[in-house]
Scaffold this motif. Structure first.
Motif, PDB file in Angstrom:
ATOM      1  N   UNK A  12       0.822  -1.199   0.000  1.00  0.00           N
ATOM      2  CA  UNK A  12       0.000   0.000   0.000  1.00  0.00           C
ATOM      3  C   UNK A  12       0.853   1.245   0.000  1.00  0.00           C
ATOM      4  N   UNK A  13       0.250   2.357  -0.339  1.00  0.00           N
ATOM      5  CA  UNK A  13       0.957   3.639  -0.338  1.00  0.00           C
ATOM      6  C   UNK A  13       1.518   3.886   1.060  1.00  0.00           C
ATOM      7  N   UNK A  14       2.767   4.257   1.135  1.00  0.00           N
ATOM      8  CA  UNK A  14       3.442   4.471   2.413  1.00  0.00           C
ATOM      9  C   UNK A  14       4.355   3.333   2.800  1.00  0.00           C
ATOM     10  N   UNK A  15       4.266   2.201   2.042  1.00  0.00           N
ATOM     11  CA  UNK A  15       5.156   1.073   2.319  1.00  0.00           C
ATOM     12  C   UNK A  15       6.590   1.453   1.997  1.00  0.00           C
ATOM     13  N   UNK A  16       7.515   0.806   2.677  1.00  0.00           N
ATOM     14  CA  UNK A  16       8.932   1.146   2.499  1.00  0.00           C
ATOM     15  C   UNK A  16       9.439   0.752   1.114  1.00  0.00           C
ATOM     16  N   UNK A  17       8.935  -0.341   0.577  1.00  0.00           N
ATOM     17  CA  UNK A  17       9.422  -0.845  -0.706  1.00  0.00           C
ATOM     18  C   UNK A  17       8.495  -0.440  -1.848  1.00  0.00           C
ATOM     19  N   UNK A  18       9.050  -0.476  -3.049  1.00  0.00           N
ATOM     20  CA  UNK A  18       8.249  -0.247  -4.240  1.00  0.00           C
ATOM     21  C   UNK A  18       7.436  -1.495  -4.556  1.00  0.00           C
ATOM     22  N   UNK A  19       6.290  -1.351  -5.236  1.00  0.00           N
ATOM     23  CA  UNK A  19       5.473  -2.528  -5.539  1.00  0.00           C
ATOM     24  C   UNK A  19       6.093  -3.437  -6.585  1.00  0.00           C
ATOM     25  N   UNK A  20       7.068  -2.951  -7.311  1.00  0.00           N
ATOM     26  CA  UNK A  20       7.717  -3.746  -8.348  1.00  0.00           C
ATOM     27  C   UNK A  20       8.621  -2.851  -9.174  1.00  0.00           C
ATOM     28  N   UNK A  21       9.085  -3.378 -10.297  1.00  0.00           N
ATOM     29  CA  UNK A  21       9.932  -2.583 -11.185  1.00  0.00           C
ATOM     30  C   UNK A  21       9.485  -2.781 -12.626  1.00  0.00           C
ATOM     31  N   UNK A  22       9.846  -1.811 -13.463  1.00  0.00           N
ATOM     32  CA  UNK A  22       9.427  -1.845 -14.854  1.00  0.00           C
ATOM     33  C   UNK A  22       9.922  -3.087 -15.574  1.00  0.00           C
ATOM     34  N   UNK A  23       9.023  -3.707 -16.355  1.00  0.00           N
ATOM     35  CA  UNK A  23       9.390  -4.926 -17.076  1.00  0.00           C
ATOM     36  C   UNK A  23      10.140  -4.625 -18.359  1.00  0.00           C
ATOM     37  N   UNK A  73       8.166   3.071 -16.257  1.00  0.00           N
ATOM     38  CA  UNK A  73       9.084   3.642 -15.278  1.00  0.00           C
ATOM     39  C   UNK A  73       8.344   3.873 -13.967  1.00  0.00           C
ATOM     40  N   UNK A  74       8.928   3.355 -12.866  1.00  0.00           N
ATOM     41  CA  UNK A  74       8.394   3.606 -11.538  1.00  0.00           C
ATOM     42  C   UNK A  74       9.006   4.907 -11.051  1.00  0.00           C
ATOM     43  N   UNK A  75       8.163   5.951 -10.919  1.00  0.00           N
ATOM     44  CA  UNK A  75       8.663   7.285 -10.592  1.00  0.00           C
ATOM     45  C   UNK A  75       8.819   7.492  -9.093  1.00  0.00           C
ATOM     46  N   UNK A  76       7.898   6.972  -8.314  1.00  0.00           N
ATOM     47  CA  UNK A  76       7.925   7.130  -6.863  1.00  0.00           C
ATOM     48  C   UNK A  76       7.080   6.009  -6.281  1.00  0.00           C
ATOM     49  N   UNK A  77       6.813   6.069  -4.984  1.00  0.00           N
ATOM     50  CA  UNK A  77       6.052   4.980  -4.385  1.00  0.00           C
ATOM     51  C   UNK A  77       4.655   4.882  -5.021  1.00  0.00           C
ATOM     52  N   UNK A  78       4.468   3.810  -5.771  1.00  0.00           N
ATOM     53  CA  UNK A  78       3.174   3.559  -6.386  1.00  0.00           C
ATOM     54  C   UNK A  78       2.865   4.365  -7.624  1.00  0.00           C
ATOM     55  N   UNK A  79       3.725   5.311  -8.007  1.00  0.00           N
ATOM     56  CA  UNK A  79       3.468   6.134  -9.181  1.00  0.00           C
ATOM     57  C   UNK A  79       4.222   5.550 -10.370  1.00  0.00           C
TER      58      UNK A  79
END
Length: 546
Positions: free
Chosen positions: A476-487, A492-498
């Motif tokens: 969820x938003x606010x988690x320390x880690x990113x939800x994943x990375x671009x395949x 492009x993962x710009x920020x947390x969840x964006x």
């Protein structure tokens, strides 16, 4: 009716009963054929030929294809040839002349000898009992598809959908960037142009699913997607040599909505909108066919009576169900909405539930006057169209999400191992749930394709659950880690969840621990909550290149 008279070869009755204001292309084809059948040499021959030509012209104006017109005329030639052979004393030769591949309403034969010529279309919304009824009919004198998709935890007795036809439907819907649960599908330009290649592919799918069917066998064709694709099927039925009856299966809309909520976590208002859309489209486009309306509740109460009614509709000899067969197919414990779920209490569903209930009552109330029923259904259709247009006017955006899984055995990601979900994002927000099939059990990885057009996606929540609803992984938003990375470079993962999705094939490899993936089985689900905003192609490309 002219159809019955035509099937009996009573050409004069067809001519006398034909209404000159008829809007039905098939009726004009039958009228033209009857005129040609009764034409005799003499001074009136030219006038009769002109009348037949005008009849075929009227059929063409009302939607009959050139192929149907050619085949209709060819049928007359073939019948006349049989009669001429018989008169010449060659009765045995005439009897061997095969005319069985011509339909009573004209049309062209299916390619090959194995394609079905008699169809029973089982139309109805998802979770309405069409699977149970189709499977039961396959044991009661009808012909089931040769290789249907197997059942799962939600349908242990099987779906009984002809596999190649279902795949054709899926491909057709996907071609317009949609999916079965997209409420706005009827507003999209999904009907192919030109239409002939699509009809050819549909014919091929039917022939594969029912290869080897006896000449007099009645094929049971069941796929809920077909309800909203009936304009294409109507073209097929009109152009080809197919004898068709229709079962329109209806179940209480609130029960269907509850069942879809439990299986797919589909929002109740979305499920009701889909129920109305599927039901009204199926009803409209089957009005010209011999039809029987079957309620799910009647099927549960007396399956044998329903099967007998279906046999009579198709002209099959009535035969009792084998001992134990009824209980094996119609099992009350599989009524997935028997646990109470107060759909009416949801404020967002009240207007839709009222509309859906009115449609259900119109179809299930046998005492209602036919004219009153049709007027009610036509008014409901107008209200449905207004509701769908309102979704667009309110600024809703359509987006397509697709979940890929890489099998445990490897092989990478492919279309065969994926699910597509079309979502309508009201105020740019959407929630969608992917329910994983057997082939997705214990995958090596999951990839989420967030859009098929450039956009900026703000992931709010991701949650992976097992079949019992237990959470296996969440982000969820606010988690320390990113939800994943671009395949790939299109993501492009710009920020947390964006996440920025470009115009190529944007995808996000989800950062799910291996131990959570190993616990996934059939019926597990991935819930996605996101906000999405479309971007111009040039803007998306510029940001990706920075």
């Amino acid at each position: 009716m002219t159809r019955d008279a035509f099937q009996r070869g009573n050409w004069q009755a067809v001519i006398e009963a034909h209404p000159l204001e008829s809007p039905d292309a098939g009726a004009w084809l039958r009228y033209g054929q009857a005129l040609l059948h009764t034409m005799e040499p003499g001074p009136e021959q030219g006038k009769q030929q002109q009348q037949a030509a005008l009849a075929f012209l009227q059929a063409q104006k009302r939607g009959a294809s050139g192929g149907a017109l050619v085949a209709a005329k060819r049928q007359v030639v073939m019948v006349s040839l049989r009669e001429a052979l018989a008169l010449a004393g060659l009765a045995e030769t005439a009897a061997r002349l095969d005319l069985s591949h011509f339909a009573a309403n004209g049309g062209m034969p299916l390619p090959g000898a194995d394609g079905p010529r008699r169809l029973l279309l089982v139309l109805g919304m998802h979770r309405s009992g069409t699977s149970a009824l189709a499977g039961l009919l396959g044991q009661a004198g009808f012909v089931a598809p040769a290789n249907p998709d197997p059942g799962d935890v939600n349908n242990p007795t099987g779906f009984w959908e002809p596999r190649h036809v279902r795949r054709f439907h899926d491909g057709l819907i996907a071609s317009c960037e949609s999916s079965w649960e997209d409420p706005l599908l009827p507003l999209l330009s999904w009907l192919p142009d030109p239409i002939e290649p699509a009809i050819d592919k549909l014919e091929e799918a039917l022939a594969e699913d029912f290869a080897g069917i006896p000449a007099d066998g009645v094929a049971v064709v069941k796929d809920p997607r077909q309800c909203r694709l009936m304009p294409l099927w109507s073209e097929l039925l009109q152009r080809r040599a197919l004898v068709v009856q229709v079962l329109l299966v209806v179940r209480r809309p609130e029960a269907v909505a509850a069942s879809l909520w439990r299986r797919d976590q589909l929002p109740l208002d979305r499920a009701l909108l889909l129920w109305v859309s599927h039901t009204l489209e199926a009803e409209l486009h089957s009005r010209e066919q011999p039809r029987l309306v079957v309620s799910y509740e009647a099927l549960l109460k007396d399956p044998a009576a329903v099967v007998s009614s279906c046999q009579r509709l198709a002209g099959l000899p009535e035969q009792p169900l084998l001992a134990g067969l009824q209980g094996a197919w119609i099992r009350p414990e599989l009524n997935h909405a028997n646990k109470p779920l107060d759909v009416a209490a949801d404020v967002g569903t009240r207007g839709l539930l009222q509309l859906a209930t009115a449609v259900y009552r119109a179809l299930s109330d046998g005492s209602m006057d036919a004219m009153e029923r049709q007027e009610l259904l036509d008014r409901a259709r107008l209200e449905l169209q207004e509701r769908m247009q309102a979704l667009l006017r309110l600024g809703s955006q359509r987006a397509m999400l697709q979940l890929f899984w890489e099998p445990r055995a490897g092989g990478g990601f492919c279309e065969e191992h994926s699910q597509r979900r079309a979502v309508v994002m009201e105020r740019s927000k959407a929630e969608v749930v992917f329910v994983l099939p057997n082939t997705a059990a214990q995958p090596k990885a999951l990839r989420l394709d967030l859009a098929e057009q450039p956009g900026l996606i703000s992931l709010q929540q991701l949650e992976l659950r097992d079949i019992a609803g237990k959470s296996l992984w969440q982000w969820g938003v606010g988690a320390a880690d990113l939800p994943g990375h671009g395949a790939n470079p299109h993501t492009r993962v710009l920020a947390e969840g964006l996440v920025l999705a470009g115009d190529g094939d944007p995808g996000l490899l989800l950062a799910i621990p291996a131990e959570s993936l190993e616990r996934l089985g059939s019926g597990s689900s991935l819930r996605v909550v996101a906000r999405w905003q479309a971007l111009p192609v040039e803007v998306a490309r510029q940001v990706l290149e920075m």
